[in-house]
Motif scaffolding. Structure first.
Motif: not given
Length: 246
Positions: A223-246
């Protein structure tokens, strides 16, 4: 229309209203339009997933998903506590799962079930059907008084989760109604139904996805509870370095 397709239509109580002749859109364009409605170019979701199991307590998870384009997805588990900290990344054809218990990420495939229940990784993390399948018309049919395109999708290669998908899409607004997933031997293994149509995130869309398997009596509901299409998403989020960040 093939004999098995006619049988399928009759079993579901769907009445064919006319053959597809001179359709204004190709089958692939119809699928692409439905994909675009369900998956904006840049979006942040908060989703709840329930795994309903007979004679066992329902398992409930809350997820936050960042999506950019059609091949970059970052997902993190928010709840319950025992799942919190798990993260999943897809960048292109590559997918990883980060496990906080071992503080590292492992490569995963679209066919695996990281989330439990009936949703595979590909069901959640590979959302562009046009890239993975070739679509053809079967018919235009009526479901509960609503005209719908009935399409058959064939996988482009064996790495794709399902060999064939039968797909119903509303003719008036291109919202998805139902998908049936088949193996290469022609066996139906799962059914996905779309419901809970609401205007959320500035667009009309189904907000509840129910996946049922022919192999078990479990039901998985997203179930979708919230959807935000106005946010700017940095490409950094889609990296292994970001994935493994605590």
């Amino acid at each position: 229309m093939k004999v098995q397709d006619i049988t399928l239509v009759l079993i579901m109580g769907i009445v064919s209203v006319k053959p597809v002749v001179g359709a204004e859109l190709s089958a692939n364009q119809i699928v692409a339009t439905a994909d675009a409605i369900m998956n904006p170019d840049a979006v942040v979701y908060v989703k709840e997933m329930k795994i309903v199991r007979p004679k066992r307590p329902t398992k409930t998870m809350r997820l936050k998903m960042y999506m950019k384009g059609d091949n970059k997805i970052f997902l993190e588990f928010l709840a319950p506590l025992r799942e919190k900290g798990k993260k999943v990344l897809r960048n292109g054809d590559n997918m990883w799962l980060y496990l906080p218990t071992i503080s590292r990420s492992i490569r995963i495939s679209a066919k695996q079930k990281t989330f439990g229940g009936n949703f595979s990784n590909g069901d959640i993390m590979r959302l562009n059907l046009v890239k993975d399948y070739n679509a053809t018309f079967v018919d235009i049919v009526r479901i509960g008084g609503i005209e719908a395109y009935l399409l058959e999708l064939k996988a482009k290669d064996r790495s794709i989760s399902y060999d064939k998908i039968i797909y119903w899409i509303r003719k008036d607004n291109f919202l998805p109604i139902r998908r049936e997933f088949y193996t290469s031997s022609g066996k139906l293994i799962k059914t996905l139904t779309f419901s809970g149509i609401k205007k959320i995130g500035g667009r009309l869309r189904p907000t509840e996805l129910r996946m049922e398997s022919t192999l078990s009596d479990e039901k998985s509901i997203m179930v979708d509870l919230e959807i935000d299409t106005s946010v700017e998403i940095p490409d950094e989020i889609f990296t292994k370095q970001y994935l493994e960040r605590n």
